[in-house]
Design an enzyme around this catalytic site. Structure first.
Site, mmCIF file in Angstrom:
data_model
loop_
_atom_site.group_PDB
_atom_site.id
_atom_site.type_symbol
_atom_site.label_atom_id
_atom_site.label_comp_id
_atom_site.label_asym_id
_atom_site.label_seq_id
_atom_site.Cartn_x
_atom_site.Cartn_y
_atom_site.Cartn_z
ATOM 1 N N HIS A 191 0.719 -1.101 0.000
ATOM 2 C CA HIS A 191 -0.012 -0.063 0.027
ATOM 3 C C HIS A 191 0.994 1.186 0.090
ATOM 4 C CE1 HIS A 191 -2.489 -3.192 2.437
ATOM 5 N NE2 HIS A 191 -3.271 -2.683 1.293
ATOM 6 N N GLU B 2 -1.208 -4.145 -9.178
ATOM 7 C CA GLU B 2 -1.082 -5.534 -9.885
ATOM 8 C C GLU B 2 -1.496 -6.802 -9.301
ATOM 9 O OE1 GLU B 2 2.250 -5.525 -12.300
ATOM 10 O OE2 GLU B 2 1.418 -3.577 -13.591
HETATM 11 P P1 AMP Z 1 -6.432 -3.875 -0.114
HETATM 12 O O1 AMP Z 1 -6.350 -3.023 1.054
HETATM 13 O O2 AMP Z 1 -5.991 -5.225 0.119
HETATM 14 O O3 AMP Z 1 -7.934 -3.698 -0.720
HETATM 15 O O4 AMP Z 1 -5.529 -3.279 -1.290
HETATM 16 C C1 AMP Z 1 -5.460 -1.907 -1.520
HETATM 17 C C2 AMP Z 1 -4.626 -1.729 -2.905
HETATM 18 O O5 AMP Z 1 -3.293 -1.979 -2.599
HETATM 19 C C3 AMP Z 1 -5.106 -2.475 -3.776
HETATM 20 O O6 AMP Z 1 -5.046 -1.932 -5.156
HETATM 21 C C4 AMP Z 1 -4.195 -3.603 -4.116
HETATM 22 O O7 AMP Z 1 -3.957 -4.280 -5.277
HETATM 23 C C5 AMP Z 1 -3.113 -2.907 -3.461
HETATM 24 N N1 AMP Z 1 -2.062 -3.879 -2.782
HETATM 25 C C6 AMP Z 1 -2.211 -4.818 -2.080
HETATM 26 N N2 AMP Z 1 -1.325 -5.678 -1.722
HETATM 27 C C7 AMP Z 1 0.077 -5.050 -2.531
HETATM 28 C C8 AMP Z 1 1.167 -5.257 -3.065
HETATM 29 N N3 AMP Z 1 1.960 -6.496 -2.433
HETATM 30 N N4 AMP Z 1 1.758 -4.592 -3.914
HETATM 31 C C9 AMP Z 1 1.251 -3.653 -4.616
HETATM 32 N N5 AMP Z 1 -0.077 -3.392 -4.394
HETATM 33 C C10 AMP Z 1 -0.734 -4.084 -3.446
#
Ligand code: AMP
Length: 289
Positions: A33, A144
């Site tokens: 994030h 991604e």
């Molecule tokens: P989430 O809080 O899991 O809904 O994720 C929020 C955003 O962070 C989404 O756009 C995810 O794809 C991105 N995200 C989560 N984990 C990663 C990661 N390891 N690398 C890059 N982006 C991430």
């Protein structure tokens, strides 16, 4: 450092018509994030980070209940990474009384995560559309890591003429190649050790494709062989797909994406990688796997 904003009217007042960068999250922030937040901070005058554990994208109420929440920590980390404003709405601020609209992105959500988690993308698409309309960002940043989600968001953004641009950002991984996820913290040490078979499987497929193998069945065999190293993992799907419409391919094309989902103990992990670069790269690797 200001307190998180929780209502639509506070948000409107704080933005005052400016078009910031937006990083939508469900909190439990990690380096994945923070990479999105840092990127937004370099590309926009102001960055809004939304922290909202969206109930409509969870199929299982127990999964929603156990989702990690620590707004103080998230606020501190987001500000340190360059955020200017945290939007942490209540459920009522997003879904006011009488809320009755859902957004369904047809086709793209039939397979993979959509098949495994019925209704999940309806919840994601609906909340993303609301957030884009509330914040009206110049750019919104998505990882991604959740590749199908990124494709679904690009589709709904184009179809509904939503504001700003959608920016996809590379997956951030731990030193063993495991894609960072808030779910990783729930893996036991032995499960975590086995989870590295997932990036290894993706890496082996990419290497084989880089060496000239174009047959998807052979690449998938190579990936499955790596996953055998994780005896407690059950494979949900492993596929090589068209990067735009997510349909399975028989022959690898530049840009083709390998998608994987695995159950490990109580946790479901997903990952993906571009199997063959769109533009040839020199040397091995390219995405840090
Ligand atoms: P989430 O809080 O899991 O809904 O994720 C929020 C955003 O962070 C989404 O756009 C995810 O794809 C991105 N995200 C989560 N984990 C990663 C990661 N390891 N690398 C890059 N982006 C991430």
């Amino acid at each position: 450092m200001t307190r998180p904003i929780t209502t639509r009217s506070e948000l409107r007042a704080a933005l005052g018509g400016s078009a910031p960068g937006l990083v939508p999250t469900m909190g439990a922030l990690h380096e994945g994030h923070l990479a999105l937040i840092r990127r937004s901070a370099t590309e926009n005058e102001r960055t809004v980070v939304s922290v909202f554990v969206n109930p409509t994208q969870f199929g299982d109420p127990a999964d929603l209940a156990r989702y990690p929440r620590d707004l103080d920590r998230d606020t501190r980390l987001a500000f340190e990474a360059g955020a200017d404003l945290i939007f942490a709405p209540t459920v009522e601020a997003i879904y006011p009384r009488g809320f009755a609209t859902v957004i369904e992105v047809a086709g793209l959500t039939d397979r993979w995560e959509g098949a495994a988690r019925p209704g999940h993308f309806r919840g994601v698409a609906t909340v993303v559309a609301i957030l884009l309309n509330l914040v009206r960002p110049a750019r919104a940043y998505f990882g991604e890591k959740d590749y199908q989600q990124l494709v679904v968001v690009r589709r709904l953004h184009a179809d509904l003429a939503l504001p700003g641009a959608i920016v996809g950002c590379p997956t951030i991984r731990d030193p063993h190649g495991l894609a960072l996820s808030s779910r990783n913290t729930r893996l036991t040490a032995p499960e975590r050790a086995q989870a590295v078979a997932i990036p290894r499987a993706l890496c082996s497929m990419r290497e084989l494709a880089g060496a000239g193998e174009r047959r998807v069945d052979r690449l998938l065999d190579a990936g499955r062989r790596e996953l055998i190293a994780a005896p407690e993992a059950t494979l949900d799907y492993l596929a090589i797909v068209d990067p735009n419409d997510l349909t399975p391919l028989e022959t690898v094309q530049p840009g083709a994406r390998a998608l994987v989902a695995v159950h490990l103990g109580a946790i479901r992990l997903i990952d993906n990688v571009e199997v063959l670069p769109v533009t040839p790269t020199h040397g091995a690797g390219g995405s840090g796997l």
